[in-house]
Write an enzyme that holds these catalytic residues in place. Structure first.
Site, PDB file in Angstrom:
ATOM      1  N   HIS A  17       0.826  -1.204   0.000  1.00 63.53           N
ATOM      2  CA  HIS A  17       0.000   0.000   0.000  1.00 63.53           C
ATOM      3  C   HIS A  17       0.866   1.263   0.000  1.00 63.53           C
ATOM      4  CE1 HIS A  17      -3.259   2.551   2.195  1.00 63.53           C
ATOM      5  NE2 HIS A  17      -3.566   2.459   0.918  1.00 63.53           N
ATOM      6  N   GLU A  44       0.955  -0.290  -4.751  1.00 62.39           N
ATOM      7  CA  GLU A  44      -0.096   0.672  -5.089  1.00 62.39           C
ATOM      8  C   GLU A  44       0.421   2.060  -4.761  1.00 62.39           C
ATOM      9  OE1 GLU A  44      -3.506   3.258  -3.579  1.00 62.39           O
ATOM     10  OE2 GLU A  44      -1.750   2.481  -2.543  1.00 62.39           O
ATOM     11  N   HIS A  59      -1.243  11.375  -1.668  1.00 60.33           N
ATOM     12  CA  HIS A  59      -2.582  10.891  -1.350  1.00 60.33           C
ATOM     13  C   HIS A  59      -3.561  12.025  -1.071  1.00 60.33           C
ATOM     14  CE1 HIS A  59      -5.806   9.495   1.355  1.00 60.33           C
ATOM     15  NE2 HIS A  59      -5.751   8.380   0.654  1.00 60.33           N
ATOM     16  N   GLU A 119      -3.532   4.389  -8.396  1.00 61.16           N
ATOM     17  CA  GLU A 119      -4.810   5.003  -8.044  1.00 61.16           C
ATOM     18  C   GLU A 119      -4.820   6.443  -8.536  1.00 61.16           C
ATOM     19  OE1 GLU A 119      -7.753   6.407  -4.446  1.00 61.16           O
ATOM     20  OE2 GLU A 119      -6.200   4.931  -3.970  1.00 61.16           O
TER      21      GLU A 119
END
Length: 254
Positions: A17, A44, A59, A119
């Site tokens: 992650h 990811e 993020h 993402e």
């Protein structure tokens, strides 16, 4: 109607992650180095746009939590973003770690044989633009790769823009809780996978998703027993923060 895919799911069961989970500052090259050190073959990361439309890793909508800067990421150029310390918050050994550009990450991952789940993480109001530009950059950076990056997003608008821009790149829809119309949305976006919060998944939902021909990834799974439980339901991969707990070698023989 069952989806027909030309190749099996190429991504391993364990995905790191945000690069390196809790082992290093998130969404940095230090994180990816940690993933490699722990034996991970997939990671990811979150990709958004700077004020001057450069794809970079972050993020949050602001830089406050994970850098020594302040303010909205959308208001900063890549030159400004690159001056921030994105590692010092995690520990002195990471001080000076930069916010990496997407291109830097692509070079590192391809050199290390690390597969990537990208993402698409738009800043507010930039969904379509971010989806299009991230997809175009991914297609350019991974040109000729045997396994392309998997594009995912919570934003249907961003995924649709990615679909229009680079239809050949694989896509996955990210959700917290799986909605009743999950299959219609996956079909409309021509996704190969659904990504969901493992806490909201049930054996019945997992069976339905797999029966419809889709791949299934769950986040953020930090416990070996839970990972094995949902994999028994048909989950193909789990995204984890605990690279030190979920060891890839444990799954290699399975």
């Amino acid at each position: 109607m069952t989806q027909q895919h030309t190749s099996p799911w190429p991504y391993p069961r364990l995905v790191a992650h945000r690069g390196g989970g809790i082992m290093a500052p998130e969404n940095t090259l230090a994180g990816f180095r940690a993933g490699v050190a722990y034996g991970y073959r997939a990671a990811e990361c979150d990709v958004k746009l700077s004020a001057d439309n450069v794809c970079f890793l972050l993020h949050d909508d602001t830089v406050d939590r994970t850098t020594n800067g302040h303010g909205l990421a959308a208001g900063l150029s890549m030159a400004q973003l690159s001056q921030l310390d994105a590692g010092g918050w995690k520990g002195a050994q990471f001080a000076g770690e930069a916010l990496p550009g997407f291109a830097n990450v692509a070079v590192y991952c391809r050199a290390q044989g690390m597969l990537l789940n990208v993402e698409i993480k738009p800043c507010p109001g930039r969904d379509a633009e971010t989806g299009r530009l991230v997809a175009q950059e991914a297609a350019r950076l991974w040109a000729g790769a045997v396994v392309p990056p998997l594009l995912s997003s919570f934003s249907v608008e961003a995924l649709h823009a990615a679909q229009l821009a680079e239809p050949d790149l694989p896509r996955a829809w990210l959700v917290e809780e799986i909605p009743a119309d999950w299959q219609a949305t996956l079909q409309s976006l021509a996704c190969i996978a659904l990504h969901c919060d493992h806490a909201t998944l049930t054996p019945q939902l997992a069976a339905a998703i797999k029966a419809a021909g889709y791949q299934l990834l769950c986040y953020t799974v930090n416990d070996v027993a839970r990972a094995r439980e949902i994999m028994a339901w048909g989950v193909d991969s789990v995204c984890t923060d605990r690279l030190d707990v979920l060891q890839p070698a444990q799954w290699l023989a399975e």
